[in-house]
Design a protein around this motif. Structure first.
Motif, PDB file in Angstrom:
ATOM      1  N   ASP A   1      63.625  16.200 -26.362  1.00 52.23           N
ATOM      2  CA  ASP A   1      62.728  17.334 -26.590  1.00 52.23           C
ATOM      3  C   ASP A   1      63.418  18.417 -27.404  1.00 52.23           C
ATOM      4  OD1 ASP A   1      60.957  15.920 -25.105  1.00 52.23           O
ATOM      5  OD2 ASP A   1      61.075  17.160 -23.310  1.00 52.23           O
ATOM      6  N   ILE A   2      64.700  18.653 -27.128  1.00 50.08           N
ATOM      7  CA  ILE A   2      65.444  19.704 -27.843  1.00 50.08           C
ATOM      8  C   ILE A   2      65.555  19.355 -29.327  1.00 50.08           C
ATOM      9  CG2 ILE A   2      67.729  20.750 -28.103  1.00 50.08           C
ATOM     10  CD1 ILE A   2      68.040  20.621 -25.093  1.00 50.08           C
ATOM     11  N   ILE A   3      65.928  18.110 -29.623  1.00 42.56           N
ATOM     12  CA  ILE A   3      66.116  17.702 -31.016  1.00 42.56           C
ATOM     13  C   ILE A   3      64.794  17.751 -31.770  1.00 42.56           C
ATOM     14  CG2 ILE A   3      66.774  15.761 -32.490  1.00 42.56           C
ATOM     15  CD1 ILE A   3      68.800  14.969 -30.367  1.00 42.56           C
ATOM     16  N   THR A   4      63.727  17.320 -31.119  1.00 38.37           N
ATOM     17  CA  THR A   4      62.403  17.363 -31.757  1.00 38.37           C
ATOM     18  C   THR A   4      61.967  18.807 -31.983  1.00 38.37           C
ATOM     19  OG1 THR A   4      61.835  15.299 -30.649  1.00 38.37           O
ATOM     20  CG2 THR A   4      60.023  16.575 -31.564  1.00 38.37           C
ATOM     21  N   ARG A   5      62.293  19.666 -31.049  1.00 41.58           N
ATOM     22  CA  ARG A   5      61.859  21.063 -31.128  1.00 41.58           C
ATOM     23  C   ARG A   5      62.484  21.798 -32.315  1.00 41.58           C
ATOM     24  NH1 ARG A   5      63.208  24.019 -25.821  1.00 41.58           N
ATOM     25  NH2 ARG A   5      62.234  22.099 -25.059  1.00 41.58           N
ATOM     26  N   VAL A   6      63.689  21.406 -32.726  1.00 42.53           N
ATOM     27  CA  VAL A   6      64.335  22.105 -33.851  1.00 42.53           C
ATOM     28  C   VAL A   6      63.996  21.470 -35.196  1.00 42.53           C
ATOM     29  CG1 VAL A   6      66.236  22.858 -32.405  1.00 42.53           C
ATOM     30  CG2 VAL A   6      66.454  20.732 -33.689  1.00 42.53           C
ATOM     31  N   GLY A   7      63.111  20.461 -35.204  1.00 36.47           N
ATOM     32  CA  GLY A   7      62.638  19.952 -36.488  1.00 36.47           C
ATOM     33  C   GLY A   7      63.194  18.614 -36.899  1.00 36.47           C
ATOM     34  N   TYR A   8      63.829  17.866 -35.968  1.00 37.52           N
ATOM     35  CA  TYR A   8      64.355  16.547 -36.300  1.00 37.52           C
ATOM     36  C   TYR A   8      63.531  15.484 -35.598  1.00 37.52           C
ATOM     37  CZ  TYR A   8      68.557  17.308 -39.039  1.00 37.52           C
ATOM     38  OH  TYR A   8      69.425  17.582 -40.049  1.00 37.52           O
ATOM     39  N   LEU A   9      63.071  14.506 -36.377  1.00 36.29           N
ATOM     40  CA  LEU A   9      62.323  13.397 -35.798  1.00 36.29           C
ATOM     41  C   LEU A   9      63.222  12.181 -35.571  1.00 36.29           C
ATOM     42  CD1 LEU A   9      59.036  13.617 -37.904  1.00 36.29           C
ATOM     43  CD2 LEU A   9      59.462  14.510 -35.615  1.00 36.29           C
ATOM     44  N   ASP A  10      64.326  12.095 -36.303  1.00 42.01           N
ATOM     45  CA  ASP A  10      65.245  10.960 -36.179  1.00 42.01           C
ATOM     46  C   ASP A  10      66.347  11.327 -35.185  1.00 42.01           C
ATOM     47  OD1 ASP A  10      66.804   8.760 -36.447  1.00 42.01           O
ATOM     48  OD2 ASP A  10      67.013   8.864 -38.621  1.00 42.01           O
ATOM     49  N   THR A  11      66.084  11.111 -33.904  1.00 43.28           N
ATOM     50  CA  THR A  11      67.019  11.507 -32.851  1.00 43.28           C
ATOM     51  C   THR A  11      68.376  10.799 -32.976  1.00 43.28           C
ATOM     52  OG1 THR A  11      65.185  11.994 -31.372  1.00 43.28           O
ATOM     53  CG2 THR A  11      67.350  11.694 -30.364  1.00 43.28           C
ATOM     54  N   PRO A  12      68.433   9.462 -33.133  1.00 47.88           N
ATOM     55  CA  PRO A  12      69.745   8.812 -33.231  1.00 47.88           C
ATOM     56  C   PRO A  12      70.591   9.337 -34.389  1.00 47.88           C
ATOM     57  CG  PRO A  12      68.017   7.192 -32.847  1.00 47.88           C
ATOM     58  CD  PRO A  12      67.328   8.499 -33.130  1.00 47.88           C
ATOM     59  N   ASN A  13      69.958   9.602 -35.538  1.00 43.11           N
ATOM     60  CA  ASN A  13      70.706  10.111 -36.682  1.00 43.11           C
ATOM     61  C   ASN A  13      71.270  11.494 -36.388  1.00 43.11           C
ATOM     62  OD1 ASN A  13      71.599  10.060 -39.484  1.00 43.11           O
ATOM     63  ND2 ASN A  13      70.000  11.559 -39.851  1.00 43.11           N
ATOM     64  N   PHE A  14      70.468  12.342 -35.694  1.00 45.55           N
ATOM     65  CA  PHE A  14      70.956  13.677 -35.356  1.00 45.55           C
ATOM     66  C   PHE A  14      72.160  13.580 -34.417  1.00 45.55           C
ATOM     67  CE2 PHE A  14      71.217  17.400 -32.689  1.00 45.55           C
ATOM     68  CZ  PHE A  14      71.114  18.433 -33.601  1.00 45.55           C
TER      69      PHE A  14
END
Length: 766
Positions: free
Chosen positions: A716-729
């Motif tokens: 949820d945190i990663i998506t909230r800051v504008g990243y859809l590619d969680t593994p890459n982040f």
């Protein structure tokens, strides 16, 4: 003062390089030799173990065959018939016979003879009732009922795996029970011979043959049951024991208890499997002498190689040292601020080179833009412009500007398609003996082209005719690429590149007229100025006033001063009457004041009394020049302020919307109506990092804040800051911080905080 060689990092790097060049092959060669020696010795040891284990297998198989032979002889011994054993007198001779048979085998602990259906069992100790026997010998898993059943019913030689047996009051011993049915003359079995064998008797045979072996030994029956084993203090799981039984005969390397082991397996003709397993570290302990020899030789080679590397490094360092001394004597720079000699030399040479933007497209565009605005390239020498591919070797030059209505065509929809600027960056038109340099303007959706062409014709009309096909060709190229025809303004042609600022002013003026006529129209400045027809209302040419207005709007002081001078020189040549002269001069002044008013420069009206009180045209020219300088300075300052304010506004917008998924260079450029490259360059100058780095840092900071101050799931945190590619982040986060987000949260969470529901990065990656 000469450079201190002992403190030289470069000399140290050279030394390390030569040592590495020497050591890498040496290490590889040493490893190969060492592993070959180890593998050879290991193969010999393993083969020896195979041979020894095979020998142990043969010995044990022979012992077990002896037990079957003893049972066979007992079956045909007249003293050991049911009659003799039950006879009051001859039973003693039967017991004596059992004692003799027991003595013939070294592995037997006790021998028993049982006649099926009888209540007694006979041994070298005498006869006893089955109830007494089962009470005296207590097996862990073999109860009285099963024992009597097996003694009465066993049909073939059967051995039970070793288990703990309590013999009266003695200490329990691990023993095997071997049952052999006896049937003389191929008659149905009438009795059973049972041997009790200490487990240590079998494993001891293996140990005595393997001599200094320190690993585990196992004996499996046909069904994978462990008949006997010597663990040597190491316990493995049942699953690993089964894996040992399943191995094919030969040598193997497997992991037991998460530790590598060297395993040898052999099979007997009877179906038994003999296995030894020794930890690899014990194996390597047997090759210490080889390791010691290799280490000594390797150490000697390292010492000699290091000495040679130092000598070679010093020899190759001397030319650099001499060059440094030469530069220091010539320029006396400070070497203390650099990391090594090469960096110091590079810095010294760099201090005397031109400090320009190393990014060629930006530097090229900057130089061409300066040429358009000021008629020169500033401090950049011609050698530098030549390196950028900028050459002015044609007979005539003119500027044409292209413009599109806002969002007239999509920008950035296809990232693989080159932009208009990339297409028109450097255009060759050999069929027209012309070329064009593209210049990206700060205004969105506008592009300037510096066009050079060769023409030997000096007739004015024919020169203009030479320009038309060039303009049409360039217009066609842009329209073909974008699908939208631009509005075009074309300035006059000039002989010298330093006059291009005038052509640019003329092209900008013509572009304003073209934009009014709509997309696809082309306007030549000559058509606006009406230079071929003298306007009867005044004697200042219209093109001069148009260029004056445009130069003031763009803050081009050089062109503005030139237009003022041209206008007044025209009046001097016309020699009108004084009242008419004053009226025409007021018309020039009114044009400048009107332009200033349109630009929002209202305070210049206060200077009207001072400007209108002139004694001569020279005095008026001086005052009008001062007014032009003030207007242009204000325009330049306003432009810089607006640019800074625009960048502040853009930065504030990014700070507020950095979590948007579609935030990009193209969307921001489109929103604030500026070109992407201009925005990228200005943003980096203001912030100190490029747009992508800034967005990443903002999102990183927000993720870290949410990790430390919330218990929200990582996804949820990663998506909230504008990243859809969680593994890459997660991978980028770990590359920058050294930890995954989950690890970072656990390390930096304040004491006593509640665990988050999602600290497992693997879950997010999955």
């Amino acid at each position: 003062m000469k450079w201190n060689h002992f403190k030289s990092k470069l000399l140290f790097k050279y030394t390390l390089s030569y040592i590495s060049i020497f050591l890498i092959p040496l290490v590889i060669l040493t490893i190969i030799i060492y592993h070959n020696a180890v593998d050879t010795l290991r193969s010999e040891i393993e083969q020896t173990n195979v041979n020894q284990l095979t020998q142990a297998k043969t010995v044990i198989d022979d012992r077990m065959k002896e037990l079957q032979d003893i049972a066979f002889r007992i079956a045909y011994d007249e003293q050991l018939t049911r009659y003799w054993t039950h006879h009051p007198y001859y039973s003693r001779e039967s017991i004596g016979a059992l004692v003799k048979y027991k003595a013939t085998s070294s592995i037997i602990d006790e021998l028993f003879l049982f006649f099926r259906g009888d209540d007694n069992i006979y041994s070298s100790q005498g006869s006893e009732n089955l109830d007494v026997f089962t009470g005296r010998y207590k097996f862990t898993t073999w109860n009285k009922t099963d024992m009597i059943r097996d003694l009465n019913n066993v049909q073939s030689p059967t051995i039970r795996p070793a288990e703990q047996v309590v013999q009266g009051t003695r200490i329990p011993n691990s023993m095997l029970a071997y049952l052999v049915p006896i049937a003389p003359n191929n008659t149905p079995a009438h009795g059973t011979v049972m041997y009790l064998i200490h487990e240590s008797n079998l494993t001891g045979l293996i140990d005595s043959i393997l001599s200094d072996y320190h690993g585990m030994t196992y004996i499996f029956d046909n069904f994978g049951q462990v008949l006997a084993a010597n663990y040597k203090g190491e316990i493995i799981s049942e699953q690993e024991v089964n894996a040992l039984f399943a191995l094919e005969p030969g040598t193997h390397s497997i992991s037991l208890n998460q530790e590598p082991h060297s395993v040898v397996s052999v099979k007997s003709d009877a179906g038994w499997t003999y296995v030894t397993a020794m930890p690899s570290n014990q194996f390597f302990s047997r090759i210490v002498h080889i390791r010691t020899f290799v280490v000594l030789v390797f150490s000697f080679m390292v010492v000699m190689g290091t000495f040679l590397a130092i000598m070679l490094a010093r020899r190759h360092y001397h030319p650099i040292s001499d060059l440094m001394e030469f530069i220091r004597l010539k320029n006396d720079p400070d070497p203390s601020s650099t990391t090594n000699e090469l960096e110091w030399i590079k810095k010294t040479l760099h201090d005397y080179s031109q400090r320009v933007d190393l990014q060629e497209p930006y530097a090229r565009n900057h130089i061409l833009l300066m040429l358009l605005k000021h008629g020169h390239t500033g401090d950049f020498p011609s050698e530098f412009t030549d390196k950028l591919g900028i050459r002015f070797n044609r007979s005539h030059y003119f500027v044409m500007t292209m413009g599109w209505e806002m969002h007239a065509f999509p920008i950035g929809d296809n990232p693989e398609q080159p932009t208009v600027m990339q297409l028109m960056n450097d255009v060759e038109l050999p069929e027209l003996s012309a070329y064009a340099y593209g210049v990206e303007l700060p205004q969105a959706d506008q592009l300037a082209l510096i066009v050079g062409f060769d023409a030997e014709i000096e007739h004015e009309g024919r020169l203009n005719a030479r320009m038309e096909p060039i303009v049409e060709k360039l217009q066609w190229m842009v329209t073909e690429h974008t699908g939208v025809a631009p509005a075009i303004g074309i300035g006059n042609r000039y002989i010298y590149p330093k006059q291009l600022n005038q052509s640019y002013i003329e092209a900008s003026t013509a572009l304003e007229a073209s934009m009014l006529h709509g997309q696809g129209s082309s306007t030549y400045f000559n058509d606006l100025s009406g230079s071929d027809v003298q306007d009867s209302s005044f004697w200042v040419p219209k093109d001069v006033l148009l260029k004056l207005v445009q130069s003031l709007k763009q803050g081009s002081y050089d062109v503005a001063v030139q237009m003022v001078s041209t206008a007044l020189n025209t009046l001097k040549s016309e020699m009108p009457s004084v009242p008419l002269l004053r009226c025409i001069c007021f018309d020039i002044l009114n044009t400048m004041l009107k332009t200033a008013s349109e630009l929002g420069i209202h305070h210049v009206v206060d200077q009207l009394p001072r400007i209108t009180s002139y004694d001569s045209l020279e005095d008026l020219e001086k005052k009008l020049t001062g007014l032009a300088a003030e207007i242009c300075a204000h325009v330049e300052a306003k432009s810089e302020t607006e640019e800074s304010s625009l960048m502040d506004e853009i930065v504030a917008y990014i700070d507020a919307n950095f979590s948007d998924y579609d935030l990009s260079l193209g969307t921001i450029s489109s929103k604030f109506t500026i070109s992407s490259s201009y925005f990228s360059r200005s943003f980096k100058e203001k912030i100190g990092m490029n747009f992508t780095q800034y967005i990443w840092q903002k999102r990183m900071d927000e993720v870290i804040r949410l990790l430390l101050h919330t218990t929200d799931p990582l996804k949820d945190i990663i998506t909230r800051v504008g990243y859809l590619d969680t593994p890459n982040f997660i991978r980028k986060f770990k590359k920058e911080t050294g930890y995954t987000p989950g690890q970072y949260r656990k390390m930096h969470r304040p004491n006593g905080s509640v665990d988050s529901p999602d600290d497992d990065d693997e879950e997010c990656i999955g």
